[in-house]
Design a protein around this motif. Structure first.
Motif, short mmCIF file in Angstrom:
data_model
loop_
_atom_site.label_atom_id
_atom_site.label_comp_id
_atom_site.label_asym_id
_atom_site.label_seq_id
_atom_site.Cartn_x
_atom_site.Cartn_y
_atom_site.Cartn_z
N LEU A 74 48.95 36.44 39.06
CA LEU A 74 48.73 35.84 40.38
C LEU A 74 48.70 34.32 40.28
O LEU A 74 48.40 33.77 39.22
CB LEU A 74 47.37 36.29 40.94
N GLN A 75 48.96 33.67 41.41
CA GLN A 75 48.76 32.22 41.50
C GLN A 75 47.88 31.98 42.72
O GLN A 75 48.20 32.40 43.83
CB GLN A 75 50.08 31.48 41.65
N ASP A 76 46.73 31.29 42.48
CA ASP A 76 45.79 31.07 43.58
C ASP A 76 46.20 29.85 44.41
O ASP A 76 47.20 29.19 44.13
CB ASP A 76 44.34 31.00 43.09
N GLU A 81 47.18 29.98 37.70
CA GLU A 81 47.68 31.33 37.46
C GLU A 81 46.61 32.18 36.78
O GLU A 81 45.88 31.70 35.92
CB GLU A 81 48.95 31.29 36.60
N TRP A 82 46.53 33.43 37.20
CA TRP A 82 45.55 34.38 36.70
C TRP A 82 46.25 35.63 36.18
O TRP A 82 47.24 36.08 36.76
CB TRP A 82 44.59 34.79 37.82
N ASP A 83 45.71 36.17 35.11
CA ASP A 83 46.17 37.45 34.57
C ASP A 83 45.07 38.47 34.81
O ASP A 83 43.94 38.28 34.38
CB ASP A 83 46.43 37.36 33.07
N VAL A 84 45.42 39.53 35.52
CA VAL A 84 44.46 40.60 35.80
C VAL A 84 45.04 41.89 35.23
O VAL A 84 46.19 42.22 35.46
CB VAL A 84 44.22 40.75 37.33
N GLU A 85 44.23 42.58 34.44
CA GLU A 85 44.62 43.87 33.90
C GLU A 85 43.70 44.94 34.46
O GLU A 85 42.48 44.77 34.47
CB GLU A 85 44.54 43.87 32.37
N VAL A 93 38.85 47.06 36.68
CA VAL A 93 39.33 45.77 36.21
C VAL A 93 38.92 45.62 34.73
O VAL A 93 37.75 45.70 34.39
CB VAL A 93 38.76 44.59 37.03
N LEU A 94 39.92 45.45 33.87
CA LEU A 94 39.67 45.32 32.44
C LEU A 94 39.63 43.86 32.00
O LEU A 94 38.86 43.50 31.14
CB LEU A 94 40.75 46.06 31.65
N LYS A 95 40.48 43.05 32.62
CA LYS A 95 40.52 41.62 32.32
C LYS A 95 40.83 40.87 33.60
O LYS A 95 41.60 41.33 34.44
CB LYS A 95 41.61 41.28 31.28
N ASN A 96 40.24 39.69 33.69
CA ASN A 96 40.50 38.81 34.82
C ASN A 96 40.30 37.40 34.28
O ASN A 96 39.18 36.90 34.24
CB ASN A 96 39.52 39.11 35.97
N HIS A 97 41.39 36.80 33.81
CA HIS A 97 41.23 35.49 33.18
C HIS A 97 42.35 34.54 33.60
O HIS A 97 43.44 34.96 33.98
CB HIS A 97 41.15 35.60 31.66
N GLN A 98 42.02 33.27 33.52
CA GLN A 98 42.97 32.23 33.87
C GLN A 98 44.06 32.18 32.81
O GLN A 98 43.77 32.23 31.62
CB GLN A 98 42.24 30.89 33.95
#
Length: 100
Positions: A74-76, A81-85, A93-98
């Motif tokens: 994603l891009q806020d 940019e964010w990576d969400v797994e 939600v397993l990961k939510n990091h920049q």
């Protein structure tokens, strides 16, 4: 590196790739009929809810160690940019990091 060491190293790498569900990028991941994953639009909505107003850049379904992982980029609104797994079976939600 000796020939035996090289062969052992190659075997370990091949084994790890198989365990991690290495997928040919030109072929879509095939999910067995016995596995039910959450609809992609619901998984995307979960990721977007974490970063309201974001734009969806990319999505990918992968298998790693017997788990199906839905990766969302994603891009806020600030251009970050964010990576969400997400676990594709549960939606957790397993990961939510920049993205760096």
């Amino acid at each position: 590196m000796t020939r035996l060491t090289a062969l052992v190293a190659a075997g370990i790498i091949a084994s790890m790739a198989t365990q991690a569900g290495a997928v040919d990028p030109d072929k879509p991941l095939t999910v067995p009929a016995t596995v039910t994953i959450i609809a992609f639009d619901q998984l995307e909505a979960t990721a977007l809810a974490l970063h309201p107003g974001s734009t969806l850049l990319d999505t990918d379904l992968d298998e790693a160690y017997g788990k199906y992982i839905y990766e969302v980029e994603l891009q806020d609104l600030d251009g970050i940019e964010w990576d969400v797994e997400l676990d594709a079976l549960t939606g957790q939600v397993l990961k939510n990091h920049q993205d760096t």
